[in-house]
Scaffold this motif. Structure first.
Motif, mmCIF file in Angstrom:
data_model
loop_
_atom_site.group_PDB
_atom_site.id
_atom_site.type_symbol
_atom_site.label_atom_id
_atom_site.label_comp_id
_atom_site.label_asym_id
_atom_site.label_seq_id
_atom_site.Cartn_x
_atom_site.Cartn_y
_atom_site.Cartn_z
ATOM 1 N N HIS A 169 0.831 -1.207 0.000
ATOM 2 C CA HIS A 169 0.000 0.000 0.000
ATOM 3 C C HIS A 169 0.866 1.256 0.000
ATOM 4 N N LYS A 170 1.867 1.291 0.869
ATOM 5 C CA LYS A 170 2.668 2.505 1.029
ATOM 6 C C LYS A 170 3.547 2.782 -0.190
ATOM 7 N N LEU A 171 3.999 1.741 -0.853
ATOM 8 C CA LEU A 171 4.748 1.943 -2.099
ATOM 9 C C LEU A 171 3.907 2.714 -3.116
ATOM 10 N N LEU A 172 2.641 2.346 -3.240
ATOM 11 C CA LEU A 172 1.775 3.020 -4.204
ATOM 12 C C LEU A 172 1.440 4.438 -3.759
ATOM 13 N N MET A 173 1.400 4.680 -2.460
ATOM 14 C CA MET A 173 1.201 6.053 -1.984
ATOM 15 C C MET A 173 2.358 6.943 -2.415
ATOM 16 N N VAL A 174 3.574 6.434 -2.299
ATOM 17 C CA VAL A 174 4.750 7.196 -2.718
ATOM 18 C C VAL A 174 4.729 7.398 -4.230
ATOM 19 N N LEU A 175 4.378 6.346 -4.973
ATOM 20 C CA LEU A 175 4.315 6.449 -6.428
ATOM 21 C C LEU A 175 3.274 7.492 -6.849
ATOM 22 N N ALA A 176 2.150 7.538 -6.152
ATOM 23 C CA ALA A 176 1.109 8.526 -6.465
ATOM 24 C C ALA A 176 1.606 9.942 -6.201
ATOM 25 N N GLU A 177 2.369 10.131 -5.122
ATOM 26 C CA GLU A 177 2.924 11.451 -4.828
ATOM 27 C C GLU A 177 3.895 11.883 -5.920
ATOM 28 N N ILE A 178 4.715 10.948 -6.395
ATOM 29 C CA ILE A 178 5.646 11.262 -7.478
ATOM 30 C C ILE A 178 4.868 11.696 -8.720
ATOM 31 N N ARG A 179 3.795 10.969 -9.027
ATOM 32 C CA ARG A 179 2.996 11.292 -10.217
ATOM 33 C C ARG A 179 2.342 12.667 -10.088
ATOM 34 N N ARG A 180 1.809 12.981 -8.920
ATOM 35 C CA ARG A 180 1.126 14.261 -8.743
ATOM 36 C C ARG A 180 2.099 15.441 -8.799
ATOM 37 N N GLU A 181 3.292 15.255 -8.253
ATOM 38 C CA GLU A 181 4.269 16.340 -8.283
ATOM 39 C C GLU A 181 4.718 16.644 -9.712
ATOM 40 N N GLY A 182 4.810 15.622 -10.549
ATOM 41 C CA GLY A 182 5.119 15.819 -11.953
ATOM 42 C C GLY A 182 6.516 16.309 -12.253
ATOM 43 N N LYS A 183 7.454 16.086 -11.345
ATOM 44 C CA LYS A 183 8.826 16.541 -11.562
ATOM 45 C C LYS A 183 9.706 15.443 -12.141
ATOM 46 N N VAL A 184 9.485 14.237 -11.709
ATOM 47 C CA VAL A 184 10.226 13.080 -12.229
ATOM 48 C C VAL A 184 9.218 11.994 -12.594
ATOM 49 N N MET A 185 9.638 11.030 -13.375
ATOM 50 C CA MET A 185 8.754 9.956 -13.827
ATOM 51 C C MET A 185 7.463 10.547 -14.392
ATOM 52 N N THR A 186 7.599 11.541 -15.248
ATOM 53 C CA THR A 186 6.455 12.291 -15.761
ATOM 54 C C THR A 186 5.570 11.473 -16.700
ATOM 55 N N TYR A 187 5.987 10.272 -17.043
ATOM 56 C CA TYR A 187 5.208 9.399 -17.921
ATOM 57 C C TYR A 187 4.154 8.602 -17.158
ATOM 58 N N LEU A 188 4.137 8.679 -15.836
ATOM 59 C CA LEU A 188 3.219 7.860 -15.031
ATOM 60 C C LEU A 188 1.764 8.228 -15.283
ATOM 61 N N ARG A 189 0.918 7.200 -15.298
ATOM 62 C CA ARG A 189 -0.521 7.371 -15.350
ATOM 63 C C ARG A 189 -1.123 6.857 -14.039
ATOM 64 N N PRO A 190 -2.420 7.100 -13.783
ATOM 65 C CA PRO A 190 -2.975 6.799 -12.454
ATOM 66 C C PRO A 190 -3.039 5.328 -12.064
ATOM 67 N N ASP A 191 -3.145 4.415 -13.034
ATOM 68 C CA ASP A 191 -3.365 3.006 -12.713
ATOM 69 C C ASP A 191 -2.037 2.298 -12.459
ATOM 70 N N SER A 192 -1.894 1.689 -11.300
ATOM 71 C CA SER A 192 -0.662 0.964 -10.985
ATOM 72 C C SER A 192 -0.937 -0.122 -9.946
ATOM 73 N N LYS A 193 0.010 -1.043 -9.826
ATOM 74 C CA LYS A 193 -0.074 -2.118 -8.838
ATOM 75 C C LYS A 193 1.294 -2.309 -8.208
ATOM 76 N N SER A 194 1.280 -2.842 -7.005
ATOM 77 C CA SER A 194 2.533 -3.257 -6.369
ATOM 78 C C SER A 194 2.304 -4.598 -5.689
ATOM 79 N N GLN A 195 3.382 -5.337 -5.553
ATOM 80 C CA GLN A 195 3.319 -6.655 -4.913
ATOM 81 C C GLN A 195 4.585 -6.838 -4.095
ATOM 82 N N VAL A 196 4.428 -7.202 -2.856
ATOM 83 C CA VAL A 196 5.564 -7.401 -1.959
ATOM 84 C C VAL A 196 5.513 -8.813 -1.391
ATOM 85 N N THR A 197 6.634 -9.511 -1.497
ATOM 86 C CA THR A 197 6.759 -10.858 -0.942
ATOM 87 C C THR A 197 7.774 -10.842 0.188
#
Length: 266
Positions: A142-170
């Motif tokens: 969950h927290k990985l995707l929260m960070v990824l969403a913050e990166i997307r909203r800031e729009g400074k790096v990884m500017t190619y990101l779109r809203p839909d994403s998944k993460s998986q932790v083992t």
């Protein structure tokens, strides 16, 4: 014997989550204006369309189209190339008044004695691996995707990101069911086609795909993971609290990032 435990999380832009957030927003708005509202709302989303359906009994009036569009825009679907955009998508409402039969089973003169239109049962468990009592792998996903969403909203790096994403932790556990190390991290994200193929051939498209994958993998490792480093230091703390044995070094294997996909799933 030891074992691996995996949890998956989906972002706010995943179609299932989009539908959930729209339904939640409809419920919240109705309750805000009429606390005695009875709401059963379902939402379907597909390419360029939102369908609201269900039964409602309320004294309030809300603009359902506006509620849905506000949610979609807040999530980040604001570009026409997504084929699902908050200001231009169709919003169809099939919400109607609650049926008299259900209403008779729900409402009572004494609100404390009122029933429920439907009966449901849930079961689960709590764990002391995290402060929110969720499994450690799910909490980190969950927290990985929260960070990824913050990166997307800031729009400074990884500017190619779109809203839909998944993460998986083992996470690997020892024989005593104590977390030992992070075995694998998988990040899958919707993204723009920021590298165009040189021509229309299949080989050129595959080459462009591979170059995009390489860049995304590099950015996940060099941008997302350092920004998420506090999450994994928290993992060390949780693991040490649960186990007196030493915590092995975390191995984050960023194994793949999926290719672009439109949000045209129901």
């Amino acid at each position: 014997m030891g074992y691996l435990f995996t949890s998956e999380s989906v972002s706010e832009g995943h179609p299932d989550k989009v539908a959930d957030q729209i339904s939640d927003a409809v419920l919240d708005k109705l309750l805000a204006y009429d606390p005695s509202s009875k709401v059963a709302c379902e939402t379907l989303v597909t390419t360029g369309q939102v369908v609201l359906a269900g039964e409602v009994k309320t004294k309030a009036y809300i603009d359902l189209q506006r509620v849905a569009r506000e949610v979609i825009n807040k999530i980040g679907y604001t570009k026409s190339e997504y084929m699902f955009e908050g200001n231009s998508c169709g919003v169809f409402s099939a919400i109607h008044e609650q049926s008299p039969d259900i209403n008779r089973g729900v409402e009572r003169e004494d609100p404390m004695n009122q029933g429920a239109g439907d009966q449901g049962m849930m079961f689960g468990y709590a764990t002391n691996e995290t402060e929110n009592y969720m499994p450690l792998s799910l909490d980190l996903a969950h927290k990985l995707l929260m960070v990824l969403a913050e990166i997307r909203r800031e729009g400074k790096v990884m500017t190619y990101l779109r809203p839909d994403s998944k993460s998986q932790v083992t996470i690997e556990y020892d024989d005593d069911r104590h977390p030992v190390r992070i075995d694998t991290i998988v990040v899958s994200t919707q993204h723009d086609e920021f590298i165009q193929p040189e021509n229309d051939s299949k080989e050129a498209q595959l080459k462009a795909d591979e170059e995009m994958l390489a860049q995304i993998r590099k950015d996940v490792i060099e941008i997302l993971m350092p920004m998420s480093s506090l999450l994994f230091s928290a993992f060390s703390t949780s693991a040490m609290m649960l186990s007196t044995s030493r915590l092995a070094s975390s191995s984050a294997s960023l194994s793949r990032t999926l290719m672009p996909r439109s949000s045209n799933r129901v």
